[in-house]
Write a protein that holds these residues in place. Sequence first.
Motif, short mmCIF file in Angstrom:
data_model
loop_
_atom_site.label_atom_id
_atom_site.label_comp_id
_atom_site.label_asym_id
_atom_site.label_seq_id
_atom_site.Cartn_x
_atom_site.Cartn_y
_atom_site.Cartn_z
N ASP A 225 0.86 -1.18 0.00
CA ASP A 225 0.00 0.00 0.00
C ASP A 225 0.89 1.23 0.00
OD1 ASP A 225 -2.26 1.65 0.09
OD2 ASP A 225 -3.26 0.39 1.58
N VAL A 226 0.29 2.40 -0.11
CA VAL A 226 1.03 3.65 -0.05
C VAL A 226 1.48 3.89 1.39
CG1 VAL A 226 0.96 6.13 -0.50
CG2 VAL A 226 -0.41 4.57 -1.90
N VAL A 227 2.75 4.25 1.58
CA VAL A 227 3.27 4.56 2.91
C VAL A 227 3.14 6.07 3.14
CG1 VAL A 227 5.27 4.49 4.43
CG2 VAL A 227 4.87 2.63 2.80
N PHE A 228 2.44 6.45 4.19
CA PHE A 228 2.15 7.86 4.48
C PHE A 228 2.93 8.27 5.74
CE2 PHE A 228 -1.17 11.19 3.63
CZ PHE A 228 -0.74 12.09 4.59
N SER A 229 3.94 9.13 5.57
CA SER A 229 4.75 9.61 6.69
C SER A 229 4.55 11.10 6.89
CB SER A 229 6.24 9.32 6.44
OG SER A 229 6.49 7.93 6.37
N CYS A 230 4.84 11.59 8.09
CA CYS A 230 4.62 13.00 8.43
C CYS A 230 5.84 13.57 9.12
CB CYS A 230 3.41 13.15 9.33
SG CYS A 230 1.84 12.70 8.56
N ILE A 231 6.21 14.79 8.73
CA ILE A 231 7.28 15.53 9.38
C ILE A 231 6.68 16.77 10.02
CG2 ILE A 231 9.43 16.81 9.05
CD1 ILE A 231 8.62 14.33 6.43
N ALA A 232 6.71 16.82 11.35
CA ALA A 232 6.18 17.96 12.10
C ALA A 232 7.26 19.03 12.20
CB ALA A 232 5.73 17.52 13.48
N ILE A 233 6.97 20.22 11.72
CA ILE A 233 7.94 21.31 11.67
C ILE A 233 7.67 22.31 12.79
CG2 ILE A 233 8.88 23.18 10.27
CD1 ILE A 233 9.50 20.43 9.17
N GLY A 234 8.69 22.60 13.59
CA GLY A 234 8.61 23.65 14.60
C GLY A 234 8.06 23.22 15.94
N GLN A 235 7.17 22.24 15.95
CA GLN A 235 6.57 21.78 17.20
C GLN A 235 6.02 20.37 17.01
OE1 GLN A 235 3.24 24.85 16.17
NE2 GLN A 235 2.48 23.68 17.90
N PRO A 236 5.95 19.59 18.07
CA PRO A 236 5.36 18.25 17.96
C PRO A 236 3.90 18.35 17.54
CG PRO A 236 6.56 18.49 20.02
CD PRO A 236 6.45 19.86 19.44
N SER A 237 3.39 17.32 16.90
CA SER A 237 2.00 17.30 16.46
C SER A 237 1.39 15.92 16.71
CB SER A 237 1.90 17.64 14.96
OG SER A 237 0.57 17.48 14.49
N VAL A 238 0.47 15.88 17.65
CA VAL A 238 -0.24 14.63 17.94
C VAL A 238 -1.02 14.18 16.72
CG1 VAL A 238 -2.05 13.58 19.36
CG2 VAL A 238 -0.36 15.10 20.41
N PHE A 239 -1.60 15.14 15.99
CA PHE A 239 -2.42 14.77 14.83
C PHE A 239 -1.57 14.20 13.70
CE2 PHE A 239 -4.59 15.98 10.80
CZ PHE A 239 -5.58 15.02 10.88
N LEU A 240 -0.40 14.79 13.42
CA LEU A 240 0.45 14.25 12.36
C LEU A 240 0.96 12.85 12.72
CD1 LEU A 240 2.50 17.33 11.11
CD2 LEU A 240 0.50 16.24 10.07
N LYS A 241 1.19 12.62 13.99
CA LYS A 241 1.58 11.28 14.42
C LYS A 241 0.44 10.30 14.16
CE LYS A 241 3.80 8.79 18.21
NZ LYS A 241 4.33 8.87 19.58
#
Length: 262
Positions: A225-241
């Motif tokens: 499947d498509v691998v979906f990764s997230c980079i949080a810039i400037g501050q942590p992000s619970v939603f991006l995790k």
Amino acid sequence: MMIGVICFSCGVNAKAPAEDRYGPIFYGVELPETGARVLLVIDTSKSMGRKDGARKDGGRRWDTLRDEVRSMTETMQALSATRSVPYSVSLLYEGGSEPHTGTEPQDFTRPGAQAALLQALESRALTSGGSFEHTFGEVLWPLVSRQHITHIFYLGDDDIAAHADPVRKAVAAWYTLPRKVPAAGERKLWSLKHAWWEPWSRWRTPRPGVPVFKSQRALPPPPKDVVFSCIAIGQPSVFLKELATLGKGSYVERVNPRKKRK
């Protein structure tokens, strides 16, 4: 690819020592050395012009993005040239008053791909505004399907959390689709995912010899499947995790050391 927090404030990758890596790396996340078709979904709001506190030279967050893209694509270029490994990179900008529809993929089996990609980033203006609902609900999956993307990276700050419900729904819909033809309300997205799967269908079907594709597009080995990764810039992000968990990808924090969580 397993979920793990890679914290750039301390320069530590929680998954593997650098000497053990062979594929291209983007913000600490390694891509397969056998090839990948990458889509970078990039926050282009003015916040990306702020100083990157994790840098020692006073550069901006956008400068770090360019550096990461340059480093990643140098490896792609080398592997494509020496081993004919198929890599491509596309861009989808999130921000501004005019919703972006995505760029055509730069194919790293062809010369000039890195220069064209870096030039596109260099010429992109940082503006206010955004359209998260449109980007994720209308543009993302048709683009992924048409370009046969294997890896998505979303890069931005926690402003996306203000649009959590529609973004979460749009991302989760792809990963929860049934294998059989669904009810009428899901058929459009199911058709997109089926079209995404189709170029690899011969490769997935056991048969002797090397698989032959219907077109000349460079394709990596078939992903699950498509691998979906997230980079949080400037501050942590619970939603991006949370999004990275949905997409079975990695979550990275690029944060100021002074704001590092205990």
